[in-house]
Every structure is written in C-alpha cells, then in structure tokens.
Design a protein around this motif. Sequence first.
Motif, mmCIF file in Angstrom:
data_model
loop_
_atom_site.group_PDB
_atom_site.id
_atom_site.type_symbol
_atom_site.label_atom_id
_atom_site.label_comp_id
_atom_site.label_asym_id
_atom_site.label_seq_id
_atom_site.Cartn_x
_atom_site.Cartn_y
_atom_site.Cartn_z
ATOM 1 N N LEU A 136 0.830 -1.212 0.000
ATOM 2 C CA LEU A 136 0.000 0.000 0.000
ATOM 3 C C LEU A 136 0.863 1.259 0.000
ATOM 4 O O LEU A 136 0.612 2.207 -0.768
ATOM 5 N N PHE A 137 1.894 1.275 0.824
ATOM 6 C CA PHE A 137 2.775 2.449 0.898
ATOM 7 C C PHE A 137 3.545 2.647 -0.413
ATOM 8 O O PHE A 137 3.711 3.783 -0.878
ATOM 9 N N LEU A 138 4.010 1.551 -1.003
ATOM 10 C CA LEU A 138 4.754 1.665 -2.260
ATOM 11 C C LEU A 138 3.855 2.130 -3.400
ATOM 12 O O LEU A 138 4.280 2.917 -4.258
ATOM 13 N N LEU A 139 2.615 1.659 -3.436
ATOM 14 C CA LEU A 139 1.677 2.126 -4.461
ATOM 15 C C LEU A 139 1.398 3.619 -4.290
ATOM 16 O O LEU A 139 1.310 4.366 -5.278
ATOM 17 N N GLY A 140 1.272 4.053 -3.038
ATOM 18 C CA GLY A 140 1.087 5.477 -2.786
ATOM 19 C C GLY A 140 2.297 6.291 -3.208
ATOM 20 O O GLY A 140 2.166 7.381 -3.777
ATOM 21 N N ALA A 141 3.491 5.760 -2.957
ATOM 22 C CA ALA A 141 4.718 6.448 -3.363
ATOM 23 C C ALA A 141 4.809 6.542 -4.879
ATOM 24 O O ALA A 141 5.195 7.587 -5.430
ATOM 25 N N TYR A 142 4.439 5.464 -5.557
ATOM 26 C CA TYR A 142 4.489 5.477 -7.026
ATOM 27 C C TYR A 142 3.473 6.474 -7.583
ATOM 28 O O TYR A 142 3.771 7.207 -8.545
ATOM 29 N N GLY A 143 2.286 6.525 -6.990
ATOM 30 C CA GLY A 143 1.280 7.483 -7.429
ATOM 31 C C GLY A 143 1.751 8.914 -7.262
ATOM 32 O O GLY A 143 1.555 9.772 -8.145
ATOM 33 N N ALA A 144 2.396 9.188 -6.108
ATOM 34 C CA ALA A 144 2.890 10.541 -5.859
ATOM 35 C C ALA A 144 4.023 10.898 -6.813
ATOM 36 O O ALA A 144 4.092 12.021 -7.332
ATOM 37 N N LEU A 145 4.930 9.948 -7.034
ATOM 38 C CA LEU A 145 6.070 10.222 -7.911
ATOM 39 C C LEU A 145 5.634 10.362 -9.373
ATOM 40 O O LEU A 145 6.178 11.180 -10.119
ATOM 41 N N ARG A 146 4.638 9.591 -9.769
ATOM 42 C CA ARG A 146 4.160 9.660 -11.133
ATOM 43 C C ARG A 146 3.451 10.974 -11.417
ATOM 44 O O ARG A 146 3.544 11.515 -12.531
#
Length: 305
Positions: free
Chosen positions: A291-301
């Motif tokens: 969940l945290f990594l998906l959130g990080a990817y969403g923010a970075l994207r």
Amino acid sequence: MCKSDRVTHTLDGLKETLVIWGAELQRAVRSGRAVVLLGLYSMFSALVLLVIGKLTSDLRTAMNERLAGAGADAESATRLMEETRKGVLGFLTSNDTSMMEALAQVPIEVLLVFKVTLFFLPAYVALMGFDQISGEVAPRSMRYLTVRARRSSVLLGKFLTQAALLVGLVLVIDLAIFIYARIANPDFGSAALIINLLKFWFAAIVFSLAYVALTTLCSSLFRTPGVSLVFNFILLFVFWLMDTVGRASGETGALRFLRYLSPSNYAGDLLHPKFTEFGISGAAYAGFATLFLLGAYGALRARDL
C-alpha cells in the motif's frame, strides 16, 4: 500491447530496477553513511542491552541473597528463578503457551532488547531513508534518472537499496546481541543461538520492510528532505497512537478497530511458532508495504520533476 511486448516491457523494468539498486547500494556503502547508521544503531542497541543486562544481573543477585538469607537450598533458588523467568516471558508473549514454549531457551535479555529495539526501529528506518526520493527531487537530479529509466524502476531501486542496507545492519546487530547472550548465559547452546538468531532476524526484517516502504512514501510526497522526515515521524506517532487507543478500548470498545489499521498491532506474532499466526502478521506487513509503495508510485508519477 501483445503478450510478448508486455513480457519484454516487464523484463526491461526489472533490469532498470536492478541496475539502479546496484548503483545506489554502492554509492550508499562508499559514502560512509552505512557506517554511521551502523554506529548509531549499535550504540543504541548496546545501551539497551547493557541496561537490561545490568538490571537482570542485579535482580538475580538480589534474589540469590534473599534466598540465602532465608536458608533456601540451591534447588529452591533455581525453581524461583525459573518461575520468575516464566512470569516475564508470559508478560512479553501475552501468556501465549505456544510462544512461551518456542522461546523457552532464549535468554530474557534477548527478548527484552528485541522488544525495545523493535519499538524504536521505525524511527531508525526513517532516519536512514528519509531523503531517498526527496534528496533527488530537491536538486532536480531526479529528472536525469527518469530520462533513462522508468519512475517505477527508480522508486523500486531506491526502496531495495534501503531494504538491503537495513537487512545487513540488523543482522550485524542481532548477531552481536546473541553472542553477548551466549557469553552471559553458558546454557544457551550454539544450536539454539543459530536457530533463534535467524528467527529474530527474519521477524525484524518482516516488521521493518513495511516502514521502509512508509519512508519511501513520505520521501516521495515532498521535495524537501527535512519535511519528508518530519512528516514521517508524524505518521509514526499517528500509527502508535492508533495502536495504543485501540488496545486501550479493549475487545468491546468503539475504537478497538483502530489498532488493526496500525502496523504495530501485528508485531506480537512475528515470533509465533504456528505458521497461521505468523502468516497473518507477515501478510499484514506485506499489505502495508504494498500500500505504501503504491502510494509512493502514485505521488512520484504525478509529480513534476
């Protein structure tokens, strides 16, 4: 996109991730940061171990003196020490019979140090990797990486770098703690030492990888590393508060569900000998990490680099 193209795309992303991981890991080791982090973690763990070891030794001495003064024989003293140990072990394991039997050979000092260091490990993880993404975004060096590699590859490469450093550092510290326990407790055999060392090390890794992912998320949300660090500590406090309030509400309280939303709630069964109990905790930490990594990817994207 046909199936073969998707496979090629996935393999290319994996290669990019591995290249970034290797380059970042070499840079982290050569920079000396790993040595500083190891020193910080070592000093804290050594301080906790020495304090707990001293208190345990003083308690044993006081009990032996009291029993000697009362005229008790050696067998009675041994029985009382064993009952005291079982009481402490029961407190640490919430009186779980299976865990008490599985950890019966482990010195109390190791269990206490493990509990204390596990509590502070998320803060250590935050200090270790708070600038893994924001440290590249602030000076705009991230755009040079994303020209040559996917943002997802950059994110996973940096996450794996922090995870690899943590795995190595925790192993070194746990090894030192178990060697100390072996010296202080001659009845703690080599076979039990190796088995429990691997068990405790694996439990700490499962626990901490979710917090590495949380640090990656916080580092992806802000451009300034300092802000990422502060926000990371705020989230750690919020998770701790949710776990504390949820447990204080009991099994029937209106806020009991809050503890299930905190990673800390699932730490108790990471040393459980039953695969079902351990599996639930492991799955929970894997879920939090994802969940945290998906959130990080969403923010970075979504970020303009």
